[in-house]
Design a protein around this motif. Structure first.
Motif, PDB file in Angstrom:
ATOM      1  N   PRO A  36      35.389  57.286  43.081  1.00  0.00           N
ATOM      2  CA  PRO A  36      34.217  56.891  42.296  1.00  0.00           C
ATOM      3  C   PRO A  36      34.193  55.376  42.085  1.00  0.00           C
ATOM      4  O   PRO A  36      35.248  54.767  41.958  1.00  0.00           O
ATOM      5  CB  PRO A  36      34.416  57.606  40.956  1.00  0.00           C
ATOM      6  CG  PRO A  36      35.407  58.682  41.209  1.00  0.00           C
ATOM      7  CD  PRO A  36      36.249  58.239  42.352  1.00  0.00           C
ATOM      8  N   PRO A  37      32.998  54.804  42.047  1.00  0.00           N
ATOM      9  CA  PRO A  37      32.870  53.336  41.983  1.00  0.00           C
ATOM     10  C   PRO A  37      32.988  52.777  40.566  1.00  0.00           C
ATOM     11  O   PRO A  37      32.095  52.091  40.095  1.00  0.00           O
ATOM     12  CB  PRO A  37      31.464  53.101  42.549  1.00  0.00           C
ATOM     13  CG  PRO A  37      30.704  54.332  42.165  1.00  0.00           C
ATOM     14  CD  PRO A  37      31.682  55.459  42.161  1.00  0.00           C
ATOM     15  N   PHE A  38      34.072  53.061  39.879  1.00  0.00           N
ATOM     16  CA  PHE A  38      34.244  52.553  38.518  1.00  0.00           C
ATOM     17  C   PHE A  38      34.367  51.040  38.504  1.00  0.00           C
ATOM     18  O   PHE A  38      34.883  50.449  39.450  1.00  0.00           O
ATOM     19  CB  PHE A  38      35.522  53.126  37.903  1.00  0.00           C
ATOM     20  CG  PHE A  38      35.399  54.557  37.482  1.00  0.00           C
ATOM     21  CD1 PHE A  38      34.477  54.927  36.519  1.00  0.00           C
ATOM     22  CD2 PHE A  38      36.216  55.530  38.034  1.00  0.00           C
ATOM     23  CE1 PHE A  38      34.370  56.253  36.121  1.00  0.00           C
ATOM     24  CE2 PHE A  38      36.106  56.848  37.648  1.00  0.00           C
ATOM     25  CZ  PHE A  38      35.187  57.215  36.692  1.00  0.00           C
ATOM     26  N   SER A  39      33.966  50.433  37.400  1.00  0.00           N
ATOM     27  CA  SER A  39      34.281  49.011  37.215  1.00  0.00           C
ATOM     28  C   SER A  39      35.790  48.902  37.037  1.00  0.00           C
ATOM     29  O   SER A  39      36.436  49.838  36.567  1.00  0.00           O
ATOM     30  CB  SER A  39      33.637  48.433  35.963  1.00  0.00           C
ATOM     31  OG  SER A  39      32.382  48.979  35.742  1.00  0.00           O
ATOM     32  N   HIS A  64      30.400  49.197  25.431  1.00  0.00           N
ATOM     33  CA  HIS A  64      29.628  49.604  26.624  1.00  0.00           C
ATOM     34  C   HIS A  64      28.189  49.109  26.508  1.00  0.00           C
ATOM     35  O   HIS A  64      27.241  49.841  26.803  1.00  0.00           O
ATOM     36  CB  HIS A  64      29.594  51.130  26.818  1.00  0.00           C
ATOM     37  CG  HIS A  64      30.934  51.792  26.829  1.00  0.00           C
ATOM     38  ND1 HIS A  64      31.938  51.393  27.657  1.00  0.00           N
ATOM     39  CD2 HIS A  64      31.419  52.853  26.126  1.00  0.00           C
ATOM     40  CE1 HIS A  64      33.006  52.174  27.460  1.00  0.00           C
ATOM     41  NE2 HIS A  64      32.722  53.063  26.529  1.00  0.00           N
ATOM     42  N   ILE A  67      25.426  49.503  29.156  1.00  0.00           N
ATOM     43  CA  ILE A  67      24.823  50.794  29.482  1.00  0.00           C
ATOM     44  C   ILE A  67      23.601  51.058  28.618  1.00  0.00           C
ATOM     45  O   ILE A  67      23.703  51.278  27.406  1.00  0.00           O
ATOM     46  CB  ILE A  67      25.855  51.930  29.331  1.00  0.00           C
ATOM     47  CG1 ILE A  67      26.977  51.701  30.351  1.00  0.00           C
ATOM     48  CG2 ILE A  67      25.202  53.291  29.538  1.00  0.00           C
ATOM     49  CD1 ILE A  67      28.079  52.710  30.284  1.00  0.00           C
ATOM     50  N   CYS A  76      24.591  60.390  26.057  1.00  0.00           N
ATOM     51  CA  CYS A  76      25.859  60.282  26.776  1.00  0.00           C
ATOM     52  C   CYS A  76      26.568  61.623  26.937  1.00  0.00           C
ATOM     53  O   CYS A  76      27.071  61.960  28.012  1.00  0.00           O
ATOM     54  CB  CYS A  76      26.822  59.360  26.042  1.00  0.00           C
ATOM     55  SG  CYS A  76      26.080  57.864  25.378  1.00  0.00           S
ATOM     56  N   CYS A  79      26.420  64.458  29.618  1.00  0.00           N
ATOM     57  CA  CYS A  79      27.146  64.331  30.888  1.00  0.00           C
ATOM     58  C   CYS A  79      28.647  64.128  30.661  1.00  0.00           C
ATOM     59  O   CYS A  79      29.464  64.717  31.341  1.00  0.00           O
ATOM     60  CB  CYS A  79      26.619  63.146  31.688  1.00  0.00           C
ATOM     61  SG  CYS A  79      24.877  63.288  32.102  1.00  0.00           S
ATOM     62  N   HIS A  80      28.976  63.266  29.724  1.00  0.00           N
ATOM     63  CA  HIS A  80      30.392  62.973  29.490  1.00  0.00           C
ATOM     64  C   HIS A  80      31.003  64.041  28.595  1.00  0.00           C
ATOM     65  O   HIS A  80      30.345  64.569  27.707  1.00  0.00           O
ATOM     66  CB  HIS A  80      30.547  61.584  28.861  1.00  0.00           C
ATOM     67  CG  HIS A  80      30.205  60.479  29.815  1.00  0.00           C
ATOM     68  ND1 HIS A  80      31.059  60.078  30.803  1.00  0.00           N
ATOM     69  CD2 HIS A  80      29.079  59.741  29.962  1.00  0.00           C
ATOM     70  CE1 HIS A  80      30.499  59.100  31.506  1.00  0.00           C
ATOM     71  NE2 HIS A  80      29.271  58.887  31.021  1.00  0.00           N
ATOM     72  N   HIS A 144      23.197  55.836  34.795  1.00  0.00           N
ATOM     73  CA  HIS A 144      22.490  55.502  33.554  1.00  0.00           C
ATOM     74  C   HIS A 144      21.112  54.914  33.806  1.00  0.00           C
ATOM     75  O   HIS A 144      20.258  54.949  32.934  1.00  0.00           O
ATOM     76  CB  HIS A 144      23.364  54.552  32.726  1.00  0.00           C
ATOM     77  CG  HIS A 144      24.786  55.037  32.649  1.00  0.00           C
ATOM     78  ND1 HIS A 144      25.820  54.401  33.269  1.00  0.00           N
ATOM     79  CD2 HIS A 144      25.313  56.157  32.089  1.00  0.00           C
ATOM     80  CE1 HIS A 144      26.946  55.081  33.064  1.00  0.00           C
ATOM     81  NE2 HIS A 144      26.665  56.148  32.358  1.00  0.00           N
TER      82      HIS A 144
END
Lengths: 186, 310
Positions: A36-39, A64, A67, A76, A79-80, A144
């Protein structure tokens, strides 16, 4: 009569074995994807969130800040996963890892998810007649604000009329601009 | 050996053209050197048609060619001659509703296929249309030089065009030397050593997909792709015609990589696979999307399918 316990032990053993196999099978993701493309530095989320109180209210966040939701009208924790921030949670309550976030998106975008599985929405790379690598939805759509982000185009062709008989020296030959792009998705 | 003649080895099409022009073998052969040192010129001149060579003959032609390229470019090329895979007919899909006109494909193709950078040759042309405009029938009027800071642009859509790999290719019919033909896996190929540069095929192609080497092909040395196929991306000569081959040097392997343009497309608009395999993504497109082909009324029957996924 002494033999019965052995049979029972054996049955228990077989049962556990099957259970383990079934569990293991469940753990293997169906689609091979890059990470996954996390920061950088943000994962694991539990680094901060472990022990932090869960606040289910919709509010301005003091963290955050980058976002801002511009997706469906939700929040949030749709999904989370509130209890373990290192995971996502489906509407059914099922908890999934970030490497399988396509199930999350697939809940609401069923048609696209179907095309994605066939390799038609999104993209696959690798071997056309062998092993393929998918891309997660989130490699292309920031969850997001999921609208696909515009890109800078590479240069247009030169007009063939200017181009026909040009004589150049070796150092006048242009280099390929494709080598300079740094799109995240390559 | 004088320099010009040595270079001419790689431009054998000129000798062949000289021959046609002269009309008489005696006249033309004056242009060819005599003596042992120049045996490879004769070999090149007498080379059989690709389809008539047996494996040994082809291998020796390839050896000669690799040597010539090494001398000319100072780069070692590997030239494959992989045959079509059995049970394979290649097809291509392009989702016009996703394409954003970013031209990544154009240059990934150039990187892979050793086109000349100067003079510039692109095998893929991206056309831009205004939404609502009359289009499929008038490709010639589309904009190709658009250069905004960002794409996609409001009110426009984009359509990349390259060789459509027709089942019924008009370019093949008009070639006077049979230097271009359709292979069993559906790829239309060119033998650059048989092409005499008459450009009939370019006139016959309704898609503008064929390109002519007006000048000496030029490219920075470090940018050559040395993994090549005889019928694909090996370096071309001045005066020959070239075009997209579905990355024959990649795709004709088992397992074979996707074409370079499919691999780079950031929006995933490009689809590729075996039309004979019911589980391939190209079959999924044909069966589940409204596909169309360019200039269908000409009966060229392209294996390049466009569609709108949404």
């Amino acid at each position: 009569m002494q033999k019965i316990p052995y049979v029972l032990y054996f049955a228990l053993f077989v049962f556990l074995l099957l259970f383990e196999v079934a569990k293991a099978k469940d753990d293997i993701p169906e689609f091979f994807v890059p990470p996954p493309p996390f920061s950088e530095g943000i994962f694991p989320c539990s680094g901060c969130h472990k022990g932090m109180e869960v606040n289910t209210n919709r509010r301005e966040l003091s963290y955050h800040e980058d976002i801002k939701l511009k997706h469906f009208d939700g929040w949030c924790l749709d999904c989370h996963n509130p209890n373990d921030r290192d995971k996502l949670r489906l509407a059914s309550g099922k908890v999934i890892p970030f490497t399988e976030s396509y199930y999350l998106c697939g809940q609401c975008h069923g048609d696209i998810f179907r095309d994605w599985k066939a390799g038609v929405h999104g993209k696959r790379t690798g071997m056309w007649n062998g092993k393929k690598e998918y891309r997660l939805c989130v490699h292309c759509h920031w969850p997001h604000q999921p609208r696909f982000r515009p890109l800078e185009p590479l240069p247009p062709p030169v007009n063939p009329e200017d181009n026909k008989y040009k004589k150049v020296t070796q150092d006048q030959i242009p280099l390929n601009p494709v080598n300079n792009i740094s799109d995240k998705l390559r | 050996m004088p320099k010009e003649i040595k270079n001419n080895i790689l431009q054998k099409p000129f000798s062949r053209r000289a021959l046609l022009k002269g009309g008489a073998l005696g006249l033309a052969s004056l242009a060819l050197p005599v003596g042992n040192a120049d045996a490879s010129v004769w070999e090149a001149f007498l080379q059989k048609h690709f389809k008539e060579m047996n494996d040994d003959e082809l291998q020796s032609v390839i050896k000669r060619m690799e040597k010539e390229y090494a001398e000319k470019y100072n780069v070692n090329f590997n030239i494959k001659s992989t045959k079509p895979l059995p049970g394979t007919l290649f097809g291509y899909g392009l989702d016009v509703s996703r394409c954003i006109g970013c031209r990544r494909c154009v240059y990934a193709c150039v990187k892979e296929n050793n086109q000349s950078m100067e003079p510039q040759i692109h095998w893929i042309t991206v056309l831009r249309f205004k939404k609502g405009e009359k289009w499929v029938s008038s490709l010639e009027e589309a904009e190709v030089y658009y250069a905004p800071p960002e794409v996609p642009e409001e009110g426009h859509f984009y359509m990349p065009v390259q060789c459509q790999q027709c089942e019924n290719p008009p370019c093949v019919k008009v070639c006077p030397t049979q230097a271009t033909w359709k292979e069993r896996d559906g790829i239309v190929v060119v033998d650059y050593n048989w092409c005499i540069g008459c450009r009939y095929c370019m006139a016959a192609c309704p898609y503008g997909a064929r390109h002519f080497n007006w000048g000496q092909p030029n490219r920075a040395k470090q940018e050559y792709n040395t993994e090549t196929h005889y019928l694909g991306n090996r370096p071309r000569y001045k005066g020959v015609v070239e075009k997209c081959t579905f990355c024959i040097q990649r795709t004709r392997e088992n397992p074979g990589r996707y074409p370079a343009c499919v691999e780079i497309c950031p929006v995933g608009a490009r689809k590729f696979g075996n039309l004979l395999d019911p589980d391939s993504e190209i079959r999924y497109c044909i069966e589940n999307k409204r596909v169309f082909r360019l200039k269908e009324d000409l009966n060229t029957s392209p294996k390049f399918y466009y569609f709108f996924a949404t």
